[in-house]
Design a protein around this motif. Structure first.
Motif, PDB file in Angstrom:
ATOM      1  N   ARG A  96       9.690  45.792  30.791  1.00  0.00           N
ATOM      2  CA  ARG A  96      11.535  46.012  30.624  1.00  0.00           C
ATOM      3  C   ARG A  96      12.013  47.408  29.671  1.00  0.00           C
ATOM      4  O   ARG A  96      11.338  46.995  28.092  1.00  0.00           O
ATOM      5  CB  ARG A  96      12.205  44.822  29.575  1.00  0.00           C
ATOM      6  CG  ARG A  96      13.860  44.589  30.678  1.00  0.00           C
ATOM      7  CD  ARG A  96      13.865  43.486  30.386  1.00  0.00           C
ATOM      8  NE  ARG A  96      13.624  42.253  30.808  1.00  0.00           N
ATOM      9  CZ  ARG A  96      14.065  41.910  32.073  1.00  0.00           C
ATOM     10  NH1 ARG A  96      14.866  42.181  32.354  1.00  0.00           N
ATOM     11  NH2 ARG A  96      13.151  40.700  32.093  1.00  0.00           N
ATOM     12  N   GLU A 154      14.832  49.697  28.700  1.00  0.00           N
ATOM     13  CA  GLU A 154      16.534  49.710  28.396  1.00  0.00           C
ATOM     14  C   GLU A 154      16.792  48.371  29.838  1.00  0.00           C
ATOM     15  O   GLU A 154      16.361  47.048  29.410  1.00  0.00           O
ATOM     16  CB  GLU A 154      16.441  50.892  29.178  1.00  0.00           C
ATOM     17  CG  GLU A 154      16.700  52.133  27.661  1.00  0.00           C
ATOM     18  CD  GLU A 154      17.245  53.265  27.775  1.00  0.00           C
ATOM     19  OE1 GLU A 154      17.470  53.738  28.429  1.00  0.00           O
ATOM     20  OE2 GLU A 154      16.829  53.899  26.847  1.00  0.00           O
ATOM     21  N   ASN A 155      18.253  48.885  30.679  1.00  0.00           N
ATOM     22  CA  ASN A 155      18.402  47.768  31.024  1.00  0.00           C
ATOM     23  C   ASN A 155      16.710  47.880  32.606  1.00  0.00           C
ATOM     24  O   ASN A 155      18.169  47.423  34.029  1.00  0.00           O
ATOM     25  CB  ASN A 155      19.956  48.126  32.162  1.00  0.00           C
ATOM     26  CG  ASN A 155      20.096  49.484  32.447  1.00  0.00           C
ATOM     27  OD1 ASN A 155      18.909  50.493  32.255  1.00  0.00           O
ATOM     28  ND2 ASN A 155      21.343  50.065  32.265  1.00  0.00           N
ATOM     29  N   GLU A 156      16.006  48.430  32.893  1.00  0.00           N
ATOM     30  CA  GLU A 156      15.262  48.778  33.657  1.00  0.00           C
ATOM     31  C   GLU A 156      13.786  47.649  33.964  1.00  0.00           C
ATOM     32  O   GLU A 156      13.530  48.092  32.930  1.00  0.00           O
ATOM     33  CB  GLU A 156      15.450  50.223  34.591  1.00  0.00           C
ATOM     34  CG  GLU A 156      16.412  50.539  35.111  1.00  0.00           C
ATOM     35  CD  GLU A 156      16.032  52.604  35.245  1.00  0.00           C
ATOM     36  OE1 GLU A 156      16.361  53.144  35.989  1.00  0.00           O
ATOM     37  OE2 GLU A 156      15.389  52.791  34.633  1.00  0.00           O
ATOM     38  N   PRO A 163      16.389  47.459  39.030  1.00  0.00           N
ATOM     39  CA  PRO A 163      17.538  47.853  38.223  1.00  0.00           C
ATOM     40  C   PRO A 163      17.565  45.882  37.415  1.00  0.00           C
ATOM     41  O   PRO A 163      16.541  45.110  38.246  1.00  0.00           O
ATOM     42  CB  PRO A 163      19.089  48.036  38.736  1.00  0.00           C
ATOM     43  CG  PRO A 163      18.083  47.602  40.175  1.00  0.00           C
ATOM     44  CD  PRO A 163      16.689  48.226  40.539  1.00  0.00           C
ATOM     45  N   GLU A 164      18.174  45.617  37.090  1.00  0.00           N
ATOM     46  CA  GLU A 164      18.257  44.292  35.852  1.00  0.00           C
ATOM     47  C   GLU A 164      18.521  42.915  36.853  1.00  0.00           C
ATOM     48  O   GLU A 164      18.468  42.604  37.585  1.00  0.00           O
ATOM     49  CB  GLU A 164      19.524  44.137  35.327  1.00  0.00           C
ATOM     50  CG  GLU A 164      19.730  43.111  34.217  1.00  0.00           C
ATOM     51  CD  GLU A 164      18.422  43.605  32.900  1.00  0.00           C
ATOM     52  OE1 GLU A 164      17.714  42.874  32.843  1.00  0.00           O
ATOM     53  OE2 GLU A 164      18.548  44.108  32.324  1.00  0.00           O
ATOM     54  N   GLU A 165      19.470  43.460  38.002  1.00  0.00           N
ATOM     55  CA  GLU A 165      19.677  42.675  39.506  1.00  0.00           C
ATOM     56  C   GLU A 165      19.046  42.063  40.033  1.00  0.00           C
ATOM     57  O   GLU A 165      18.799  41.007  41.116  1.00  0.00           O
ATOM     58  CB  GLU A 165      20.758  43.184  39.921  1.00  0.00           C
ATOM     59  CG  GLU A 165      22.092  43.256  39.695  1.00  0.00           C
ATOM     60  CD  GLU A 165      21.960  44.869  38.992  1.00  0.00           C
ATOM     61  OE1 GLU A 165      22.294  45.168  37.947  1.00  0.00           O
ATOM     62  OE2 GLU A 165      21.818  46.238  39.616  1.00  0.00           O
TER      63      GLU A 165
END
Ligand code: ADP
Length: 459
Positions: A348, A350-352, A425-427
Motif C-alpha cells: 500500500r 499512499e492511497n493506492e 485506488p483505495e475503493e
C-alpha cells in the motif's frame, strides 16, 4: 461635497435674509423664520418629488440640473443610468450571440443545478435527448434519460470517463454523456451529449470482426494441431524432423495469438470487474512466482524476490488479475537475460495499492514506452516472436487493470531495467477478511505488540 454644503447654507441664509426683514417690519419675526425654513425645505421636497416621478416613469434625467446638492444627485443618477443601459445592451448582445452559438452546436448542452435538475438546455438537447428548455426547466435529468447507470454516474465526482447510452428519442443512436462540474464548490454541472453512433458502430464492427476471425481460425487450427500431435507419435525421417518441429511451434504460436485475441474481445465486451469478489493477492502472487521459477530455471536462472503486504487484498476477478500479474512477471523473464534480478512487490503506497514488477534487464528506449500497450507492438519484433510472445500481453494487462479501476504505469531505462506498476485506488482494496484463527492470532499479536503483518519471501 464641501462646496455643496456651502451652497445649501447660503440658500438657507438667503431665505432667512429675505423673510426676517419682512417679519421685522410686520413684527412677526418667529413666523418669518418659520416661513424661511418652510421655503427652504419646500425646494428639497420639490426636487425629491420630481426625482421620484422621473424614476417611476423611467424617464431620462436630462440637464439642466439644479445648482445645488440636487444637481449633484441628478447628474450622478443620470450617469449611473446611462452606464447600466450600456451594460444591459452589451449583456443582451452577448446573450443573443450565446444563444446563436449554442443553437448551432450539434452536441446537446444541458446545465444542471445543485440537485441535478435541468436549468437550461440548447436545441440539440431536444433532438438527442428530448429535453427542451424552458419546457423541462427544474425537472430532474433522470426523468428524461431512463438508464440504470445514470444516477450512479451523476453522484460519482469522477467524470473522467464518459457514459455511453442509447438515445431516449431513438435507440439506434448512441450518445456519449460527458459531465463537467463548474460554479461555486463545483455544485453545478454542464452535461455535453454527443452522438457517437458512427464511432460506436465502427468499434463494434472491429470487435466483432476480430472475435469472429479468431473463432473461425480456432476450429481449423485445432484440427491441424490434432493431426500434428498424432503424427508426432510416428517415427520420422531425419529431413522431416525440422519442418515438423517448426509446424508444431507455429501452430502453438497461432493458438496463443487466437487465445489472446479472444481474451481481449471478451475483456472489451465485459463490464467493469471491480467490486466483484475479494481476491487474496498475496497468495495469488506466490502461485505466480512458483510457476515463474520453473520458467526461470529452464531459461538459465533468475533471482526473483517477492515482498508482499499479506493483509492487502483486492476486490475483483481473480482469473483476470492472475492473467495480468503473471503476464508482467513472465515478461520480465522472457525479455531479460539469465542472471537478471526480478523484484515483485505488493504494497500500500499512499492511497493506492501497487503491484510492481521491477527487473534489471535490458530496459526499453523511452520512445517505445507510450506504445507498449498497443496491440502487436513489440520493441524487437523478431526477438519477441522467437520468445513466443504474441505482442498482446500488455494490451491485455492494461484492459484488465482498467476494468479494476486501476492504472498501468511503465518506467524503464535502457541498460538499467524496467518497472511495471499496476496501481489500484483505495475503493477496490480491502484488508484481508479475518478468519477465526486469524482473529485469535490478531489478539495474541496485539498482546505481544507486534508490528503489522508484512511478508517478505525470498525467491
Ligand atoms: P509480448 O508478447 O511480445 O511479450 P507484450 O505486449 O507483453 O508482448 O509486450 C510488448 C513488448 O514490450 C515486448 O515485445 C517487449 O519488447 C517489451 N517488454 C515487455 N516487458 C518487458 C520487460 N520486462 N523488459 C523489456 N521489454 C519488455
Amino acid at each position: 461635497m464641501r462646496d455643496y454644503l456651502k451652497i445649501e447654507i447660503n440658500h438657507l441664509l438667503g431665505s432667512l435674509l429675505i423673510f426676517i426683514p419682512i417679519g421685522y417690519l410686520l413684527q412677526q419675526i418667529p413666523v418669518a423664520i418659520a416661513l424661511a425654513f418652510i421655503a427652504y425645505f419646500s425646494k428639497h421636497a420639490y426636487y425629491l418629488t420630481k426625482l421620484a416621478y422621473l424614476i417611476n416613469q423611467g424617464a431620462r434625467i436630462d440637464p439642466p440640473y439644479p445648482a445645488d446638492i440636487w444637481g449633484l444627485i441628478y447628474k450622478e443618477l443620470s450617469r449611473f443610468r446611462s452606464r447600466s443601459r450600456k451594460r444591459k445592451r452589451t449583456l443582451s448582445r452577448f446573450a443573443s450571440r450565446f444563444r446563436k452559438v449554442t443553437s448551432s452546436i450539434p452536441d446537446g448542452l444541458i446545465l444542471l443545478n445543485k440537485s441535478a435538475g435541468i436549468e437550461w438546455a440548447n436545441p440539440a438537447a431536444n433532438q438527442l435527448l428530448n429535453i427542451s428548455w424552458p419546457r423541462d426547466e427544474n425537472t430532474p435529468l433522470s426523468e428524461h434519460i431512463k438508464h440504470e447507470e445514470l444516477s450512479e454516474y451523476l453522484k460519482n465526482p469522477d467524470y473522467s470517463k464518459p457514459l455511453e447510452l442509447p438515445s431516449p428519442t431513438n435507440k439506434a443512436v448512441i450518445i456519449s454523456l460527458r459531465v463537467t462540474p463548474f460554479g461555486g464548490k463545483k455544485a453545478q454541472r454542464l452535461v455535453v451529449a454527443r452522438d457517437i453512433t458512427d464511432v460506436y458502430k465502427l468499434n463494434q464492427t472491429r470487435r466483432d470482426f476480430v472475435s469472429n476471425v479468431s473463432h473461425e481460425l480456432r476450429t481449423p487450427l485445432t484440427v491441424i494441431a490434432g493431426y500434428l500431435e498424432n503424427l508426432s507419435d510416428n517415427d520420422m525421417l531425419p529431413f522431416q524432423e525440422r519442418p515438423f518441429t517448426l509446424m508444431v511451434q507455429q501452430a502453438d504460436r497461432m493458438n496463443s495469438i487466437i487465445n489472446d485475441l479472444l481474451t481481449l474481445s471478451r475483456l472489451e465486451l465485459g463490464r467493469a470487474a471491480s467490486a466483484e469478489k475479494p481476491v487474496a493477492i498475496p497468495e495469488l502472487l506466490r502461485r505466480i512466482i512458483d510457476q515463474a521459477q520453473l520458467l526461470a530455471e529452464q531459461k538459465g536462472g533468475y533471482k526473483i524476490t517477492l515482498d508482499v503486504n499479506d493483509s492487502l487484498w483486492l476486490l475483483g476477478e481473480e482469473s483476470e488479475l492472475m492473467s495480468a500479474f503473471s503476464n508482467l512477471v513472465f515478461n520480465a523473464i522472457i525479455h531479460s537475460p539469465p542472471g537478471t534480478e526480478i523484484t515483485v512487490t505488493w504494497l500500500r503506497l499512499e492511497n493506492e495499492a501497487c503491484l510492481t514488477v521491477t527487473d534489471t534487464g535490458p530496459g526499453i528506449e523511452e520512445r517505445h514506452i507510450p506504445r507498449l500497450t498497443e496491440r502487436f507492438y513489440r520493441v524487437d519484433k523478431a526477438r519477441s516472436r522467437q520468445s513466443g510472445g504474441t505482442g498482446l500481453g500488455l494490451a491485455i494487462v492494461k484492459h484488465i487493470i482498467g476494468r479494476h479501476d486501476g492504472e498501468l504505469r511503465i518506467s524503464s531505462q535502457l541498460g538499467v531495467g524496467s518497472s511495471f506498476t499496476c496501481a489500484f485506488p483505495e475503493e477496490v482494496t480491502l484488508n484481508k477478511p479475518l478468519t477465526a484463527p486469524d482473529k485469535e492470532e490478531a489478539v495474541n499479536s496485539a498482546n505481544d505488540e507486534q508490528p503489522e503483518l508484512t511478508h517478505s519471501s525470498p525467491e
